[in-house]
Write a protein that holds these residues in place. Structure first.
Motif, short mmCIF file in Angstrom:
data_model
loop_
_atom_site.label_atom_id
_atom_site.label_comp_id
_atom_site.label_asym_id
_atom_site.label_seq_id
_atom_site.Cartn_x
_atom_site.Cartn_y
_atom_site.Cartn_z
N ARG A 13 0.92 -0.67 0.02
CA ARG A 13 0.06 -0.20 0.02
C ARG A 13 0.80 1.23 0.18
N ASN A 14 1.85 1.38 0.81
CA ASN A 14 2.89 2.33 0.84
C ASN A 14 4.38 2.49 -0.30
N LEU A 15 3.30 1.37 -1.51
CA LEU A 15 5.31 1.37 -2.33
C LEU A 15 5.26 2.62 -2.67
N TYR A 16 4.98 3.45 -3.61
CA TYR A 16 4.75 4.60 -3.70
C TYR A 16 4.45 5.73 -3.06
N HIS A 17 4.40 5.67 -1.56
CA HIS A 17 4.77 6.83 -0.82
C HIS A 17 6.15 6.81 -0.52
N PRO A 18 7.15 8.14 -0.67
CA PRO A 18 7.76 7.97 -0.14
C PRO A 18 7.90 7.87 1.43
N VAL A 19 7.11 8.97 2.09
CA VAL A 19 7.73 9.24 3.21
C VAL A 19 6.69 8.17 4.04
N ALA A 20 5.74 7.07 4.19
CA ALA A 20 5.34 5.89 4.67
C ALA A 20 6.26 4.79 4.29
N LEU A 21 6.82 5.18 2.74
CA LEU A 21 7.93 3.69 2.73
C LEU A 21 9.03 3.83 4.55
N ARG A 22 9.20 5.27 4.29
CA ARG A 22 10.73 5.41 4.97
C ARG A 22 10.22 4.84 6.52
N ARG A 23 8.78 5.17 6.95
CA ARG A 23 9.23 4.59 8.24
C ARG A 23 7.80 3.53 7.95
N ASP A 24 7.78 2.33 7.48
CA ASP A 24 7.81 1.43 7.63
C ASP A 24 8.92 0.33 7.48
N PRO A 25 8.74 -0.38 9.23
CA PRO A 25 10.07 -1.13 9.14
C PRO A 25 10.48 -2.25 8.60
N LEU A 26 8.94 -2.59 8.59
CA LEU A 26 9.83 -4.05 6.57
C LEU A 26 10.55 -3.67 5.13
N ALA A 27 9.84 -1.86 4.72
CA ALA A 27 10.61 -1.99 4.19
C ALA A 27 12.66 -1.18 4.25
N ASN A 28 11.88 -0.57 5.58
CA ASN A 28 13.66 0.09 6.56
C ASN A 28 14.74 -1.75 6.97
N ALA A 29 13.87 -2.53 6.90
CA ALA A 29 14.97 -4.48 7.00
C ALA A 29 15.16 -4.38 5.80
N GLU A 45 16.60 8.48 -2.29
CA GLU A 45 15.62 8.26 -2.87
C GLU A 45 16.19 6.92 -3.57
N ALA A 46 17.61 6.45 -3.62
CA ALA A 46 17.93 5.56 -4.51
C ALA A 46 17.51 4.24 -3.10
N ASP A 47 17.35 4.00 -2.61
CA ASP A 47 17.18 3.36 -0.89
C ASP A 47 15.70 2.85 -1.35
N ILE A 48 14.56 4.08 -1.68
CA ILE A 48 13.63 3.72 -1.75
C ILE A 48 12.47 3.19 -3.38
N ARG A 49 13.84 3.53 -4.36
CA ARG A 49 14.29 2.84 -5.90
C ARG A 49 14.23 1.25 -5.31
N LEU A 50 15.43 1.13 -4.48
CA LEU A 50 15.59 -0.20 -3.89
C LEU A 50 14.84 -1.01 -3.94
N VAL A 51 13.85 -0.10 -2.31
CA VAL A 51 12.50 -0.92 -1.85
C VAL A 51 11.86 -2.03 -3.10
N GLN A 52 11.47 -0.72 -3.95
CA GLN A 52 10.24 -1.14 -4.79
C GLN A 52 10.64 -2.07 -6.05
#
Length: 144
Positions: A13-29, A45-52
């Motif tokens: 659900r948060n995949l394309y919402h950078p602020v929410a993605l940064r706060r997501d514990p699983l995305a951080n893991a 931004e590189a981390d966001i693209r990596l997680v996506q």
């Protein structure tokens, strides 16, 4: 953190919402596992693209195994449901209609897909944890 279908659903659900993605514990893991950097740093931004990219690659793998024709059809449906509904934001009724399935079947297939993605993520985290020499789940915030 456990990688459960509910946790994966929230991440999708948060995949394309950078602020929410940064706060997501699983995305951080996932970021820590995929980056393999021991020192904490800002979630950029590189981390966001990596997680996506990581999540989308796991979604693509949903229909990778094809030992039986019937199983192949289920896996393809599961991938389409995740791609269109969870990632693409389409209405569940229209996705179910396009696939020719009931809403009950839609939910069954979606849950099975979310479980499989959760298992893929958990497996990768476990492999990274073992490679790093950690025996408890604390390394990446995962319960074992």
């Amino acid at each position: 953190m456990d990688t459960t279908p509910g946790v994966v659903k929230r991440l999708l659900r948060n995949l394309y919402h950078p602020v929410a993605l940064r706060r997501d514990p699983l995305a951080n893991a996932i970021r820590l596992v995929r980056r393999r950097l021991p020192a904490p740093r800002a979630f950029d931004e590189a981390d966001i693209r990596l997680v996506q990219r990581s999540i989308l690659s796991w979604v693509t793998l949903l229909d990778a195994e094809q030992p039986t024709h019937r199983g192949e059809a289920h896996r393809k449906r599961q991938r389409v449901i995740i791609e269109r509904y969870d990632v693409g934001g389409h209405q569940r009724a229209s996705v179910a209609s396009e696939l020719g399935i009931s809403l009950r079947q839609f939910y069954r297939e979606r849950h099975a897909a979310l479980e499989r993605i959760a298992d893929m993520i958990a497996d990768e985290m476990l492999r990274a944890q073992e490679a790093a020499g950690f025996e408890d789940g604390a390394a990446f915030g995962r319960a074992v």
